[in-house]
Design a protein around this motif. Structure first.
Motif, short mmCIF file in Angstrom:
data_model
loop_
_atom_site.label_atom_id
_atom_site.label_comp_id
_atom_site.label_asym_id
_atom_site.label_seq_id
_atom_site.Cartn_x
_atom_site.Cartn_y
_atom_site.Cartn_z
N PRO A 68 11.55 -19.37 -14.90
CA PRO A 68 11.64 -19.30 -13.43
C PRO A 68 12.70 -18.36 -12.90
N LYS A 69 13.69 -18.01 -13.72
CA LYS A 69 14.73 -17.10 -13.25
C LYS A 69 14.18 -15.71 -12.94
N TRP A 70 12.99 -15.39 -13.48
CA TRP A 70 12.38 -14.09 -13.23
C TRP A 70 11.54 -14.08 -11.96
N GLY A 71 11.53 -15.19 -11.23
CA GLY A 71 10.72 -15.27 -10.02
C GLY A 71 11.00 -14.20 -8.99
N PRO A 72 12.27 -13.96 -8.59
CA PRO A 72 12.56 -12.89 -7.63
C PRO A 72 12.12 -11.51 -8.10
N PHE A 73 12.25 -11.23 -9.41
CA PHE A 73 11.83 -9.93 -9.94
C PHE A 73 10.32 -9.79 -9.90
N LEU A 74 9.60 -10.87 -10.22
CA LEU A 74 8.14 -10.82 -10.17
C LEU A 74 7.65 -10.64 -8.74
N GLU A 75 8.38 -11.21 -7.78
CA GLU A 75 8.01 -11.03 -6.37
C GLU A 75 8.10 -9.56 -5.98
N VAL A 76 9.20 -8.90 -6.37
CA VAL A 76 9.35 -7.47 -6.08
C VAL A 76 8.28 -6.67 -6.81
N LEU A 77 8.02 -7.02 -8.05
CA LEU A 77 6.99 -6.32 -8.82
C LEU A 77 5.63 -6.44 -8.17
N ALA A 78 5.29 -7.63 -7.69
CA ALA A 78 3.99 -7.84 -7.06
C ALA A 78 3.87 -7.02 -5.78
N ILE A 79 4.94 -6.97 -4.99
CA ILE A 79 4.85 -6.26 -3.71
C ILE A 79 4.79 -4.75 -3.92
N VAL A 80 5.49 -4.22 -4.95
CA VAL A 80 5.43 -2.77 -5.19
C VAL A 80 4.08 -2.37 -5.78
N VAL A 81 3.49 -3.22 -6.63
CA VAL A 81 2.16 -2.92 -7.15
C VAL A 81 1.12 -2.95 -6.04
N LEU A 82 1.21 -3.96 -5.16
CA LEU A 82 0.27 -4.05 -4.04
C LEU A 82 0.42 -2.85 -3.11
N THR A 83 1.65 -2.48 -2.81
CA THR A 83 1.89 -1.32 -1.94
C THR A 83 1.33 -0.05 -2.56
N THR A 84 1.52 0.13 -3.85
CA THR A 84 1.01 1.32 -4.53
C THR A 84 -0.50 1.36 -4.51
N LEU A 85 -1.15 0.22 -4.76
CA LEU A 85 -2.61 0.17 -4.75
C LEU A 85 -3.17 0.51 -3.38
N LEU A 86 -2.50 0.06 -2.34
CA LEU A 86 -2.99 0.31 -0.99
C LEU A 86 -2.69 1.73 -0.52
N ASN A 87 -1.60 2.31 -0.99
CA ASN A 87 -1.21 3.65 -0.54
C ASN A 87 -1.89 4.77 -1.30
N PHE A 88 -2.20 4.55 -2.56
CA PHE A 88 -2.67 5.65 -3.41
C PHE A 88 -3.99 6.27 -2.96
N PRO A 89 -4.97 5.52 -2.42
CA PRO A 89 -6.25 6.15 -2.09
C PRO A 89 -6.15 7.29 -1.09
N LEU A 90 -5.20 7.24 -0.14
CA LEU A 90 -5.06 8.28 0.87
C LEU A 90 -3.85 9.14 0.57
#
Length: 861
Positions: free
Chosen positions: A408-430
């Motif tokens: 569970p100590k990796w929870g904050p890091f996984l949150e950042v990882l999830a948001i950067v992956v989601l942002t990249t997926l949404l931004n990359f097409p354009l």
């Protein structure tokens, strides 16, 4: 040291202190017990002797520099009296401002250069000669045929499959590395660098003590700069403009400590003056905004409009203007040095609308942008507060931890990882959405060119090559995903601000509305809507982008004049100042109608120094910090006059104060049993107050003065542990006749009293319980009071205490919009709950309900 304490009847008693209690105070220690003050054993032996008369002749206040605990407010009246106007002091102050501004200008340029270069590195490399492009914006200024993305560079192919299999993985890897690097610095190294820092700087300038040495120290500065560069480079929807204020204040504070306090070198420094420090921090805030937007005048107005300051506006304005001007010169000089022959002297986001002006009929879409901007500020703040709830974030982190099957100590890091992956997926097409936010904003502010050449810049045609329908869909896509991503990302454990995302979202909305308006103009061939000329169109989508950006910035910050000035300084759109003002004013009115607080004040009210937020352990138990859980203590109506102040019920201070029976006071003559050292240690460890009023006792509540907890604890340290059960008598200078008589009787009754000399603060202001509540609010706001003793109207010879109020109690009443004044209970968190009907009576409570529903015009004026 030998001295003796004599009792009040003249007999002298001598005692030996074999063990001196030592103060232990650790506010930064996580999950400590509720007691912040405790005792340990010291092996020194001291004997103290004096007379009671001598003790009572001691001065009531110290002339030395006061010592403040964390989470308290400075004493502005004392600090300003200690400001030196000697030429040497003034020269040190101006040296600090000038040197800090020069350093900030170059650091801001370095942050811009590295962050944009790393961001563009995710997409590829420009292999053209340097004279053809700018290293401050490689991808956007590089000629299209000279830009090599990673698939073209590695395989020589530009096919769709190579973009998916080569470009996207490299883009994602860079983004994840940058974001996780910033996350590691924030979570594991320095948590103080998270978010923008503007709310905390506002607290500091108002006089709050927030561990200044650490929050504005060199360690925090370095981590903030590195973390900010990595966040901007990752492509997340966070800006560097707000955090530059924190960076600026760190630099100014470090130089202040080196030059004025003399911490560096052998010359020896002077004692810190917290008023001078905050005068310099005000200039630092203006300078930070100035270098962020290349707007020196706008930065000065930002401080005057948003930061509460004890000093006169003229003083703040002159300091800020000089520092901002010098910083801009340094920033411009760095640009000329790095870009060489390619350097163009222009505005940060230069706008060229053509040889035309706006039409009167365009006021309608300008007002519409203002309405949308006001709505944006309200709903963005609401959504952001939902996303920042600890329960929601813990739930998201637990789901990610469960899915990844890690600790569970990796929870904050996984949150950042999830948001950067989601942002990249949404931004990359354009292609346009992959640009840095500042580069994308430049395109939104640019007019589409009629002629295109093969050697044009790489990003010139992102908004102009397709049909209006396709462009509108692109803008809608960016607008929706940007709104959601920014609302969530502005709150996670990363440094970053919300000013640039708000400008981008506003400019996107404005550009979209401008395209729609231009289409309507071409469809209806009205004389008042003349069609496009050869050089320009009367309706310019890029001009709407400027107005939309200003409206959205006002909606999120509630600032007006500084936003207008920042926009025309940033874009050079002087001919569009009036339309910008139209959008800003409309946005301000709409947002004020919906909510009284901007994004920064809302964060402070809901997240700073609240139970379960930062200063408390995970289970909600107090850790002993002074004023813990009581909120910010900011009492300011600079932006609340038309929203909260006008709705204050027409009641007396009785409705706001804590009545005497609920106030924790020190009694000169305790009614139940004499104080002992042991009972006083329990007394100070049983609350999070910063001080106590001193009265004779609750039966005879003659007010004597106010003593800070730090003063009481320091004097308790002088009491021998072996004498911890002996009765204690407080020795205070200039006691009233009634109090002195009762104290003498008390000391005769309790033989061998330990005399404890206390330096008390005599309150310079008093008021009675029938004073209008609005008058009390004005006194706290304009006189910068920390507390106020409410006296009874039945005073004859002495000052009979009736109640107590401090800035934390008052700030909580402001933050809940005085709603609790008309409820059955009023809970101000600082003291126990008390029944309002008991305080003012049943009839007056009914009258309060009637008065609350009446909007008094005299309160507005």
């Amino acid at each position: 040291m030998n001295s003796s304490f004599s009792s009040s009847n003249g007999s002298s008693s001598t005692y030996t202190i074999d063990e001196i209690p030592t103060l232990i105070y650790a506010p930064d220690r996580p999950n400590t017990s509720h007691s912040a003050y405790s005792t340990t054993t010291s092996a020194s032996t001291t004997t103290t002797t004096t007379t009671a008369a001598t003790a009572r002749a001691l001065p009531s206040s110290s002339t030395t520099s006061p010592t403040y605990e964390e989470n308290t407010y400075i004493n502005w009246s004392q600090e300003t009296q200690r400001i030196s106007n000697l030429p040497s002091s003034l020269s040190k102050k101006w040296t600090t401002l000038v040197l800090s501004a020069i350093i900030l200008g170059y650091i801001a340029a370095i942050i811009n250069l590295i962050s944009i270069s790393l961001n563009d590195l995710k997409k590829g490399i420009c292999l053209s000669n340097l004279d053809a492009w700018s290293i401050f914006n490689p991808y956007s200024t590089c000629p299209a045929n000279e830009w090599y993305n990673w698939s073209r560079l590695l395989t020589g192919s530009t096919a769709v499959w190579s973009r998916i299999l080569i470009n996207f993985p490299i883009y994602l890897i860079f983004a994840v590395l940058f974001a996780m690097g910033a996350s590691y610095l924030t979570i594991n190294r320095e948590h103080l660098i998270r978010q923008s820092g503007i709310p905390e700087i506002k607290l500091l300038i108002s006089g709050f003590n927030l561990n200044v040495g650490k929050y504005l120290g060199l360690h925090t500065l370095l981590f903030k700069i590195v973390g900010l560069i990595l966040v901007v480079s990752s492509g997340l929807w966070l800006g560097k403009e707000g955090p530059l204020v924190h960076v600026s204040c760190c630099i100014f504070n470090i130089i202040y400590e080196l030059i004025i306090q003399g911490k560096f070198g052998t010359g020896g420094g002077t004692k810190p003056n917290e008023a001078v420090r905050r005068e310099i921090l005000s200039a630092a805030t203006a300078t930070g905004i100035s270098v962020a937007f290349n707007s020196p005048i706008g930065g000065v107005l930002f401080v005057l409009e948003s930061m509460p300051s004890y000093f006169s506006p003229t003083k703040i304005m002159w300091n800020s203007f000089v520092a901002a001007t010098i910083a801009i010169i340094g920033l411009t000089g760095f640009s000329a040095f790095t870009d060489g022959n390619n350097f163009l002297e222009q505005d940060l986001f230069q706008v060229n609308f053509g040889n035309f002006s706006w039409l009167f009929l365009e006021v309608i879409p300008f007002i519409a942008l203002g309405v949308v901007g006001g709505l944006y500020g309200y709903y963005f703040t609401k959504l952001n507060q939902i996303f920042q709830q600890r329960t929601l974030r813990k739930k998201v982190q637990s789901l990610l931890v469960h899915a990844a099957k890690v600790d569970p100590k990796w929870g904050p890091f996984l949150e950042v990882l999830a948001i950067v992956v989601l942002t990249t997926l949404l931004n990359f097409p354009l292609e346009i959405s992959k640009l840095p936010l500042s580069s994308y904003l430049i395109l939104l502010f640019k007019q589409c060119s009629k002629d295109a050449s093969d050697g044009e810049a790489n990003a010139e045609d992102f908004l102009c090559s397709s049909s209006n329908g396709v462009t509108v869909l692109k803008l809608l896509y960016i607008l929706v995903q940007g709104f959601g991503l920014t609302a969530y990302t502005f709150g996670i454990d990363l440094p970053g601000g919300v000013l640039m995302p708000s400008l981008v979202l506003g400019a996107t909305t404005g550009r979209l509305l401008g395209i729609v308006t231009q289409v309507l103009q071409s469809r209806f061939n009205w004389e008042s809507l003349s069609t496009c000329t050869e050089k320009s169109c009367v309706v310019s989508p890029s001009s709407y982008a400027v107005i939309g950006a200003a409206a959205f910035m006002t909606g999120i910050t509630k600032l007006t004049m500084c936003v207008v000035v920042i926009m025309f300084e940033m874009t050079g759109a002087v001919s569009y100042v009036l339309p910008i003002m139209c959008g800003v004013v409309t946005s301000k009115f709409v947002n004020d109608w919906l909510t009284p607080s901007n994004i920064y004040d809302t964060w402070l009210q809901n997240n700073f120094n609240r139970r379960g937020q930062g200063f408390f352990s995970t289970d909600g138990s107090a850790t002993g910090m002074i004023n813990e859980g009581k909120g910010t203590g900011i009492v300011s109506f600079s932006n609340l006059t038309s929203t909260i102040k006008s709705k204050l019920p027409d009641v007396t201070v009785q409705a706001l104060m804590v009545p005497l029976e609920q106030v924790k006071c020190l009694c000169l003559v305790n009614e139940h049993s004499p104080y002992t050292a042991e009972s006083l240690w329990d007394f100070v460890n049983d609350d999070t107050h910063e001080g106590y009023p001193i009265i004779i006792n609750y039966s005879n509540p003659v007010y004597i003065g106010y003593v800070t907890k730090l003063e009481l604890v320091s004097k308790l340290q002088t009491v021998n542990r072996e004498d911890s059960s002996e009765p204690i008598s407080f020795q205070i200078a200039n006691l009233p006749r009634t109090a002195l008589s009762m104290q003498l009787h008390y000391e005769r009754k309790n033989n061998n009293c330990i005399h404890l000399n206390l330096s008390i603060e005599a309150s310079p202001f008093y008021t009675n319980e029938q004073s209008p509540a609005i008058l009390i609010l004005e006194e706290f706001e304009k006189l910068y009071l920390n507390h106020l003793v409410i006296l009874s109207t039945n005073n004859v010879d002495n000052q009979i205490m009736a109640g107590f109020i401090d800035r934390f109690i008052l700030a909580n009443a402001i933050n809940d919009k005085f709603g609790k004044l008309v409820n059955e209970l009023a809970d101000f968190e600082a003291i126990n709950e008390y029944d309002l009907e008991t305080a003012v009576g049943d009839d007056e409570v009914e009258m309060m309900d009637l008065r609350y529903n009446r909007k008094s015009i005299e309160l507005i004026t």
